[in-house]
Each structure stands twice: as structure tokens, then as C-alpha cells.
Write a protein that holds these residues in place. Structure first.
Motif, PDB file in Angstrom:
ATOM      1  N   THR A 185       0.812  -1.218   0.000  1.00  0.00           N
ATOM      2  CA  THR A 185       0.000   0.000   0.000  1.00  0.00           C
ATOM      3  C   THR A 185       0.848   1.272   0.000  1.00  0.00           C
ATOM      4  N   THR A 186       2.158   1.129  -0.212  1.00  0.00           N
ATOM      5  CA  THR A 186       3.024   2.309  -0.292  1.00  0.00           C
ATOM      6  C   THR A 186       2.696   3.102  -1.549  1.00  0.00           C
ATOM      7  N   PRO A 187       2.314   4.383  -1.425  1.00  0.00           N
ATOM      8  CA  PRO A 187       1.978   5.172  -2.616  1.00  0.00           C
ATOM      9  C   PRO A 187       3.151   5.270  -3.589  1.00  0.00           C
ATOM     10  N   THR A 188       2.857   5.176  -4.876  1.00  0.00           N
ATOM     11  CA  THR A 188       3.861   5.314  -5.916  1.00  0.00           C
ATOM     12  C   THR A 188       3.227   5.981  -7.127  1.00  0.00           C
ATOM     13  N   LYS A 189       4.033   6.632  -7.943  1.00  0.00           N
ATOM     14  CA  LYS A 189       3.523   7.280  -9.152  1.00  0.00           C
ATOM     15  C   LYS A 189       3.328   6.278 -10.286  1.00  0.00           C
ATOM     16  N   LEU A 190       3.861   5.064 -10.112  1.00  0.00           N
ATOM     17  CA  LEU A 190       3.748   4.064 -11.170  1.00  0.00           C
ATOM     18  C   LEU A 190       2.325   3.509 -11.216  1.00  0.00           C
ATOM     19  N   LEU A 191       1.717   3.562 -12.373  1.00  0.00           N
ATOM     20  CA  LEU A 191       0.378   3.004 -12.563  1.00  0.00           C
ATOM     21  C   LEU A 191       0.483   1.827 -13.514  1.00  0.00           C
ATOM     22  N   ASN A 192       1.077   0.737 -13.016  1.00  0.00           N
ATOM     23  CA  ASN A 192       1.201  -0.452 -13.835  1.00  0.00           C
ATOM     24  C   ASN A 192       1.192  -1.681 -12.943  1.00  0.00           C
ATOM     25  N   GLY A 193       1.055  -2.844 -13.561  1.00  0.00           N
ATOM     26  CA  GLY A 193       1.024  -4.074 -12.800  1.00  0.00           C
ATOM     27  C   GLY A 193      -0.366  -4.355 -12.252  1.00  0.00           C
ATOM     28  N   ILE A 194      -0.478  -5.464 -11.524  1.00  0.00           N
ATOM     29  CA  ILE A 194      -1.771  -5.875 -10.970  1.00  0.00           C
ATOM     30  C   ILE A 194      -2.048  -5.056  -9.713  1.00  0.00           C
ATOM     31  N   THR A 195      -3.186  -4.387  -9.705  1.00  0.00           N
ATOM     32  CA  THR A 195      -3.483  -3.372  -8.703  1.00  0.00           C
ATOM     33  C   THR A 195      -4.902  -3.546  -8.181  1.00  0.00           C
ATOM     34  N   VAL A 196      -5.084  -3.277  -6.880  1.00  0.00           N
ATOM     35  CA  VAL A 196      -6.422  -3.260  -6.278  1.00  0.00           C
ATOM     36  C   VAL A 196      -6.835  -1.808  -6.094  1.00  0.00           C
ATOM     37  N   PHE A 197      -8.046  -1.481  -6.526  1.00  0.00           N
ATOM     38  CA  PHE A 197      -8.513  -0.098  -6.451  1.00  0.00           C
ATOM     39  C   PHE A 197     -10.019  -0.070  -6.229  1.00  0.00           C
ATOM     40  N   VAL A 198     -10.511   1.098  -5.865  1.00  0.00           N
ATOM     41  CA  VAL A 198     -11.944   1.310  -5.693  1.00  0.00           C
ATOM     42  C   VAL A 198     -12.417   2.276  -6.763  1.00  0.00           C
ATOM     43  N   SER A 199     -13.458   1.868  -7.495  1.00  0.00           N
ATOM     44  CA  SER A 199     -14.049   2.716  -8.522  1.00  0.00           C
ATOM     45  C   SER A 199     -15.566   2.631  -8.403  1.00  0.00           C
ATOM     46  N   SER A 200     -16.218   3.777  -8.216  1.00  0.00           N
ATOM     47  CA  SER A 200     -17.682   3.838  -8.062  1.00  0.00           C
ATOM     48  C   SER A 200     -18.163   2.914  -6.953  1.00  0.00           C
ATOM     49  N   GLY A 201     -17.408   2.862  -5.867  1.00  0.00           N
ATOM     50  CA  GLY A 201     -17.789   2.050  -4.717  1.00  0.00           C
ATOM     51  C   GLY A 201     -17.490   0.575  -4.855  1.00  0.00           C
ATOM     52  N   GLN A 202     -16.840   0.173  -5.946  1.00  0.00           N
ATOM     53  CA  GLN A 202     -16.536  -1.234  -6.190  1.00  0.00           C
ATOM     54  C   GLN A 202     -15.051  -1.498  -5.989  1.00  0.00           C
ATOM     55  N   LEU A 203     -14.760  -2.548  -5.243  1.00  0.00           N
ATOM     56  CA  LEU A 203     -13.377  -2.939  -4.985  1.00  0.00           C
ATOM     57  C   LEU A 203     -12.954  -3.916  -6.069  1.00  0.00           C
ATOM     58  N   MET A 204     -11.934  -3.549  -6.843  1.00  0.00           N
ATOM     59  CA  MET A 204     -11.547  -4.321  -8.019  1.00  0.00           C
ATOM     60  C   MET A 204     -10.073  -4.705  -7.970  1.00  0.00           C
TER      61      MET A 204
END
Length: 238
Positions: free
Chosen positions: A163-182
Motif C-alpha cells: 500500500t506504499t503510494p507510488t507514481k507508477l500506474l502499472n502491474g496488478i493493482t487493487v482499487f476502488v471505482s464507483s464504490g466497487q473494490l476491483m
């Protein structure tokens, strides 16, 4: 008529199968195919051959080990990785991690997570955590639900997230979009967008503006909040 042989794939023995499997895991954890190819300076065509079982020079394997954060001995099959040894007992030697047992990262079309999920503590081998380059403070565990990331991830797999913040937006990632955990694979483009990819080709790829992504607490609206990048997965047996 004699059956034609596909000469593009080298014969693979058990040792080669192990190396291919470990190389695939290292590439996934190292940010994905394109990132590893760029960082290592190894042409994508060559990397693809190694993933099909063709032999690597030791110098090539060493470069791949360096950029993916694994040991050379492990990558070429000579070492076993430290095991996580998960336990709920606080007296087990190791470090405590937050395990969100009831909050599942959907590898389908999304699940609505609880508003305030409560984790339980599990205790993991410090050697295992250190080998992954993780710290307890910036590591959580979630469970996968759904099939859109197969064959890379299966429903029931447990994910160790960095969960360390990074500027890299690549690789397999868990995120929340419109209330959905993906959980999806992210791949940035040259036009300030990010491709949200499912490894299972039955699911569509999305392209969104890079400005929509941020780290932190989900705040609704149009934002996509990154929870963490997948550093390791414990695969469920089926």
C-alpha cells in the motif's frame, strides 16, 4: 501426411517448467511484461521466447532477477522462497498484518465493499515479508473473488498488497471505482490514459484518463482510488 511440429516452442522439461513459472511470477510482481522488458533492456521478442521455455544465459537471468526484485538463485530454480506461515496466533514468531477476510477484491465486474471493513490480524514470517521487500505497516491481505484475472489470479486467492503510494500506474493493482473494490492489471499509455485490463479475455478492457487515479481513502465521484499493488498471491487449491 505427417503431423507438423510447432518449432516456435522449445521442449520443456520439469526444470524449465519451474523456471518459466518463476519468470512469469517475477514479471507479474515486477510491474508487468512491458515494464520488465524496458527496465531490463531485453527485447520483448526475447522475453517471450524465455516464457515459452527457451534457455536464458545466466547474465540475462541476472538482469531479470535485478529488475523484478528476486534472487538469481530462486529465478533459475536453485532456491526455495521463504514461506509465509500464516497464523492467527499472536505468539507465532513473525509480524502482524491486517487481513480483510470479509472484503473481497473482485476479479469479475465488481463487488460493493463494506463501508467500514474491520480486519483481523494474522502473523506472517518476517523472512518471507522481507524477501518481498514489504513492511508490515504498508501491507494488507485481501481475497480474490471472480474469474476475470484468470489464469493469473483465481477466486479464493489471498493477495498481499503493497500500500506504499507510488507514481507508477502499472502491474496488478487493487482499487476502488464507483464504490466497487476491483483487482485488475493497469497499463499506462502515451496519451495520458490508463488501460484497465482483465487477464481473462472474456472481459472487456477499459481506457480511462490518468488524472482519475489517486492514492488514499475512496472519496466517491469519478475518482479511482488505488489501495495497493499486488506483491504476492497465495493460490487457492481447486
Amino acid at each position: 501426411m505427417a503431423k507438423k511440429t510447432d518449432l516456435s516452442v522449445a521442449p520443456v522439461n520439469r526444470q524449465q517448467e519451474m523456471i518459466v513459472s518463476r519468470l512469469r511470477e517475477a514479471i507479474t510482481n515486477g510491474g508487468g511484461y512491458s515494464v520488465v522488458a524496458e527496465k531490463s533492456g531485453i527485447p520483448p521478442a526475447s522475453l517471450n521466447r524465455y516464457l515459452k521455455g527457451h534457455e536464458m544465459k545466466i547474465s540475462t537471468a541476472s538482469r531479470l532477477a535485478d529488475v523484478t526484485g528476486v534472487s538469481l538463485g530462486w529465478l533459475v530454480g536453485g532456491e526455495t522462497r521463504a514461506q509465509p506461515i500464516i497464523s492467527s496466533e499472536p505468539n507465532v514468531p513473525g509480524v502482524g498484518l491486517r487481513y480483510y477476510e470479509e472484503t473481497q477484491a473482485s476479479a469479475g465486474f465488481g463487488l460493493i465493499g463494506a463501508d467500514a471493513p474491520v480486519p483481523r490480524m494474522v502473523f506472517v514470517s518476517q523472512d518471507f515479508l522481507s524477501e518481498l521487500g514489504l513492511t508490515a505497516h504498508h501491507t494488507i491481505i485481501l481475497k480474490v473473488s471472480g474469474d476475470s484475472m484468470e489464469p493469473t489470479l483465481k477466486s479464493g486467492d489471498k493477495l498481499f498488497l503493497n500500500t506504499t503510494p507510488t507514481k507508477l500506474l502499472n502491474g496488478i493493482t487493487v482499487f476502488v471505482s464507483s464504490g466497487q473494490l476491483m483487482v485488475k492489471r493497469l497499463s499506462p499509455t502515451a496519451s495520458d490514459t490508463v488501460m484497465i485490463i482483465s487477464d481473462n479475455d472474456r472481459y472487456p478492457t477499459q481506457e480511462v484518463d490518468i488524472d482519475r487515479f489517486h492514492w488514499g481513502e475512496p472519496d466517491g465521484g469519478d475518482a479511482i482510488t488505488i489501495i495497493g499493488r499486488v506483491a504476492y498471491r497465495l493460490q487457492a487449491m481447486s
